[in-house]
Design an enzyme around this catalytic site. Structure first.
Site, PDB file in Angstrom:
ATOM      1  N   ASP A 164       0.824  -1.224   0.000  1.00 59.64           N
ATOM      2  CA  ASP A 164       0.000   0.000   0.000  1.00 59.64           C
ATOM      3  C   ASP A 164       0.850   1.263   0.000  1.00 59.64           C
ATOM      4  O   ASP A 164       0.688   2.129  -0.857  1.00 59.64           O
ATOM      5  CB  ASP A 164      -1.061  -0.007   1.110  1.00 59.64           C
ATOM      6  CG  ASP A 164      -0.548  -0.269   2.516  1.00 59.64           C
ATOM      7  OD1 ASP A 164       0.669  -0.483   2.686  1.00 59.64           O
ATOM      8  OD2 ASP A 164      -1.383  -0.243   3.448  1.00 59.64           O
TER       9      ASP A 164
ATOM     10  N   GLY B 210      -5.481  -5.260  18.560  1.00 61.34           N
ATOM     11  CA  GLY B 210      -4.037  -5.497  18.505  1.00 61.34           C
ATOM     12  C   GLY B 210      -3.650  -6.879  18.015  1.00 61.34           C
ATOM     13  O   GLY B 210      -2.614  -7.409  18.412  1.00 61.34           O
TER      14      GLY B 210
ATOM     15  N   SER C  18      -8.089  -3.223  14.329  1.00 57.01           N
ATOM     16  CA  SER C  18      -9.026  -2.516  15.209  1.00 57.01           C
ATOM     17  C   SER C  18      -8.712  -1.021  15.209  1.00 57.01           C
ATOM     18  O   SER C  18      -9.601  -0.200  15.448  1.00 57.01           O
ATOM     19  CB  SER C  18      -8.940  -3.066  16.629  1.00 57.01           C
ATOM     20  OG  SER C  18      -7.685  -2.780  17.214  1.00 57.01           O
ATOM     21  N   SER C  19      -7.459  -0.673  14.923  1.00 56.42           N
ATOM     22  CA  SER C  19      -7.098   0.756  14.933  1.00 56.42           C
ATOM     23  C   SER C  19      -7.860   1.507  13.835  1.00 56.42           C
ATOM     24  O   SER C  19      -8.465   2.548  14.096  1.00 56.42           O
ATOM     25  CB  SER C  19      -5.589   0.938  14.781  1.00 56.42           C
ATOM     26  OG  SER C  19      -5.102   0.343  13.601  1.00 56.42           O
TER      27      SER C  19
ATOM     28  N   GLU D 133      -3.851   8.107  11.574  1.00 57.44           N
ATOM     29  CA  GLU D 133      -2.909   7.077  12.045  1.00 57.44           C
ATOM     30  C   GLU D 133      -1.461   7.494  11.735  1.00 57.44           C
ATOM     31  O   GLU D 133      -0.559   7.299  12.538  1.00 57.44           O
ATOM     32  CB  GLU D 133      -3.241   5.714  11.428  1.00 57.44           C
ATOM     33  CG  GLU D 133      -2.423   4.597  12.030  1.00 57.44           C
ATOM     34  CD  GLU D 133      -3.203   3.327  12.369  1.00 57.44           C
ATOM     35  OE1 GLU D 133      -4.432   3.303  12.283  1.00 57.44           O
ATOM     36  OE2 GLU D 133      -2.530   2.339  12.725  1.00 57.44           O
TER      37      GLU D 133
ATOM     38  N   ASP E 198      -5.618  -0.645   5.337  1.00 62.54           N
ATOM     39  CA  ASP E 198      -6.507  -0.888   6.475  1.00 62.54           C
ATOM     40  C   ASP E 198      -7.768  -0.020   6.384  1.00 62.54           C
ATOM     41  O   ASP E 198      -8.892  -0.516   6.416  1.00 62.54           O
ATOM     42  CB  ASP E 198      -5.796  -0.595   7.807  1.00 62.54           C
ATOM     43  CG  ASP E 198      -4.635  -1.553   8.060  1.00 62.54           C
ATOM     44  OD1 ASP E 198      -4.434  -2.472   7.244  1.00 62.54           O
ATOM     45  OD2 ASP E 198      -3.940  -1.372   9.078  1.00 62.54           O
TER      46      ASP E 198
ATOM     47  N   TYR F 132       8.318  -1.936  11.384  1.00 64.92           N
ATOM     48  CA  TYR F 132       7.450  -1.483  10.294  1.00 64.92           C
ATOM     49  C   TYR F 132       8.021  -0.196   9.684  1.00 64.92           C
ATOM     50  O   TYR F 132       8.143  -0.050   8.466  1.00 64.92           O
ATOM     51  CB  TYR F 132       6.028  -1.242  10.824  1.00 64.92           C
ATOM     52  CG  TYR F 132       4.999  -0.985   9.752  1.00 64.92           C
ATOM     53  CD1 TYR F 132       4.134  -1.987   9.333  1.00 64.92           C
ATOM     54  CD2 TYR F 132       4.881   0.270   9.148  1.00 64.92           C
ATOM     55  CE1 TYR F 132       3.183  -1.758   8.343  1.00 64.92           C
ATOM     56  CE2 TYR F 132       3.944   0.512   8.158  1.00 64.92           C
ATOM     57  CZ  TYR F 132       3.097  -0.504   7.770  1.00 64.92           C
ATOM     58  OH  TYR F 132       2.163  -0.263   6.782  1.00 64.92           O
TER      59      TYR F 132
HETATM   60  P1  ADP Z   1      -4.697  -3.726  15.160  1.00 68.80           P
HETATM   61  O1  ADP Z   1      -5.033  -2.512  14.353  1.00 68.80           O
HETATM   62  O2  ADP Z   1      -4.190  -4.838  14.335  1.00 68.80           O
HETATM   63  O3  ADP Z   1      -5.833  -4.178  16.025  1.00 68.80           O
HETATM   64  P2  ADP Z   1      -2.941  -1.825  16.395  1.00 68.80           P
HETATM   65  O4  ADP Z   1      -1.823  -1.969  17.357  1.00 68.80           O
HETATM   66  O5  ADP Z   1      -2.734  -1.110  15.118  1.00 68.80           O
HETATM   67  O6  ADP Z   1      -3.509  -3.315  16.116  1.00 68.80           O
HETATM   68  O7  ADP Z   1      -4.166  -1.103  17.096  1.00 68.80           O
HETATM   69  C1  ADP Z   1      -4.621  -1.538  18.356  1.00 68.80           C
HETATM   70  C2  ADP Z   1      -4.785  -0.336  19.276  1.00 68.80           C
HETATM   71  O8  ADP Z   1      -5.910   0.445  18.838  1.00 68.80           O
HETATM   72  C3  ADP Z   1      -5.134  -0.744  20.678  1.00 68.80           C
HETATM   73  O9  ADP Z   1      -3.971  -1.014  21.425  1.00 68.80           O
HETATM   74  C4  ADP Z   1      -5.862   0.497  21.191  1.00 68.80           C
HETATM   75  O10 ADP Z   1      -4.939   1.508  21.533  1.00 68.80           O
HETATM   76  C5  ADP Z   1      -6.609   0.963  19.954  1.00 68.80           C
HETATM   77  N1  ADP Z   1      -7.985   0.415  19.904  1.00 68.80           N
HETATM   78  C6  ADP Z   1      -8.510  -0.358  18.946  1.00 68.80           C
HETATM   79  N2  ADP Z   1      -9.792  -0.677  19.211  1.00 68.80           N
HETATM   80  C7  ADP Z   1     -10.092  -0.088  20.374  1.00 68.80           C
HETATM   81  C8  ADP Z   1     -11.267  -0.041  21.202  1.00 68.80           C
HETATM   82  N3  ADP Z   1     -12.391  -0.693  20.885  1.00 68.80           N
HETATM   83  N4  ADP Z   1     -11.198   0.699  22.329  1.00 68.80           N
HETATM   84  C9  ADP Z   1     -10.075   1.353  22.664  1.00 68.80           C
HETATM   85  N5  ADP Z   1      -8.949   1.334  21.948  1.00 68.80           N
HETATM   86  C10 ADP Z   1      -8.935   0.623  20.812  1.00 68.80           C
HETATM   87 MG    MG Z   2      -3.660  -1.270  13.289  1.00 66.38          MG
END
Ligand code: ADP
Ligand code: MG
Length: 385
Positions: free
Chosen positions: A33, A121, A126-127, A159, A171, A220
């Site tokens: 990307d 994570g 999830s980010s 981000e 993403d 990364y």
């Molecule tokens: P991924 O994107 O693969 O899940 P990342 O490390 O990029 O992993 O993102 C995870 C981080 O995003 C978590 O540690 C937290 O800080 C934040 N996060 C994601 N979802 C939530 C949520 N539902 N509530 C609070 N923080 C969140």
């Molecule tokens: Mg992420």
């Protein structure tokens, strides 16, 4: 508990708007990307949901069912990123900041509550889900509209600039444009997005090592830098080269000495992975699932040997899973250096097959990966529970 009820339990009031955004699988196109290549992803039916409602004072308060730290801030204070246990706030507050920087006017004084059935994570992004759900909820609350491309671009900017993660658009683009039963194709140079139907009877399984290299963020960033340097070197020989993904293997071979071993390997991965994404699209059109699977498995090999973003645990899983019955292919999915392996399978691959692989992994590494049969889902949207 629903997001609405969670919001009520925290703030003793009802939210005005809610939005949800899914996690995503990276199907193929590893680290392409930010190199301007094509990538294929899929949204899954696990979500982060964000509810927003008014406050009577000038504060901004954020809570998440997944975090013990509540964040209390103001519009002015939210201009600066948070650290430590409050760092999770950088995803929603980063979104707020890039929206304001883009000229959207935001009032002081609102509450945000976040819930999730998407694990955090673990490489399912999830980010990006948190960024995009926040973006849609805040936009509705403040009375403006954001289309899918705009929200993906803003989420990536949040981000990159506020969280400090130099990710590409995979993403946020997949989270924005995902559709149940479909793959999302992104041309990361042109920033164009489209969907392709998944063949009937295909499935995704995620094997998560639950391990994360302690230096994953800096690794990364190092790969990102190596790719940027490789591009600069190749562009000296070909000033019209638009990005690293556009470099041919011949060009890369010709610049081998100037690139040096590491940048040469990264560039070769990018060139071949780009070809694999194109071949995967052709194979999907032709309904040739074994050929799709061979590309997935070859992608993992390239990550292992050339991009060097795999690890023993991921290699073990990718090899075992790819060798199991009714599996078309398997590969690390996401940034790498730990995280998850994705398997693309037919209908007969079962929980028992997955369990056998988990047991073999546990015998070798002493811990159990989590397994998860992921179904595709729809992209980010306003959401009435
Ligand atoms: P991924 O994107 O693969 O899940 P990342 O490390 O990029 O992993 O993102 C995870 C981080 O995003 C978590 O540690 C937290 O800080 C934040 N996060 C994601 N979802 C939530 C949520 N539902 N509530 C609070 N923080 C969140
Ligand atoms: Mg992420």
């Amino acid at each position: 508990m629903s997001t609405r009820n969670y919001f009520f339990s925290q703030f003793n009031s009802v939210p005005a708007f809610s939005a949800r955004a899914p996690g995503r699988i990276e199907f193929i196109g590893n680290h392409l990307d930010y190199n301007g290549g094509p990538v294929l992803g899929a949204a899954i039916n696990r979500y982060v949901t964000v509810a927003v409602g008014p406050r009577s004072d000038e504060k901004i308060v954020l809570v998440s069912a997944a975090q013990s730290d509540c964040i209390k801030t103001t519009l002015d204070a939210a201009e600066q990123p948070l650290s430590g246990a409050e760092a999770w706030g950088n995803y929603p507050l980063g979104m707020l900041k890039v929206m304001r920087d883009a000229g959207m006017s935001v009032y002081n004084g609102f509450n945000i509550a976040v819930t999730n059935d998407l694990p955090l994570g673990t490489g399912l992004s999830s980010s990006a889900a948190l960024e995009l759900a926040t973006g849609y909820a805040l936009a509705a609350f403040h009375g403006f509209a954001l289309d899918r491309k705009r929200i993906a671009v803003l989420g990536r900017a949040a981000e990159n600039s506020f969280v400090g993660m130099p990710c590409g658009i995979l993403d946020q683009g997949t989270v924005a444009f995902g559709r149940a039963g479909a793959l999302v194709l992104i041309d990361c140079e042109k920033e164009t997005f489209s969907t392709r139907s998944l063949p009937a009877g295909t499935h995704f399984w995620i094997f998560n090592t639950l391990k994360k290299h302690s230096l994953v963020d800096s690794l990364y960033a190092t790969r990102h830098r190596e790719c940027a340097e490789a591009f600069e070197i190749l562009r000296r020989a070909d000033p019209v080269l638009i990005n690293l993904a556009a470099a041919s293997e011949t060009q890369i071979e010709a610049a081998r000495a100037a690139l040096g071993t590491e940048r040469f390997k990264r560039a070769l991965h990018v060139a071949r992975e780009t070809a694999r994404v194109h071949d995967t699209l052709d194979a999907l059109d032709a309904g040739d699932l074994p050929r799709v699977g061979r590309n997935l498995t070859a992608s993992h090999e390239s990550s292992r040997l050339f991009f060097e973003n795999s690890c023993d645990e991921l290699d073990f899983l990718a090899e075992r899973v790819a060798g199991a019955p009714d599996v078309f292919g398997a590969r690390l999915s996401g940034g790498g250096f730990g995280g998850a392996v994705m398997a693309f399978t037919g209908s007969t691959f079962s929980e028992a097959d997955a369990g056998g692989i988990v047991d073999a992994y546990a015998a070798k590494f002493g811990t159990k990966p989590s397994i998860f049969h992921a179904e595709t889902g729809d992209g980010a949207e306003l959401f009435d529970e």
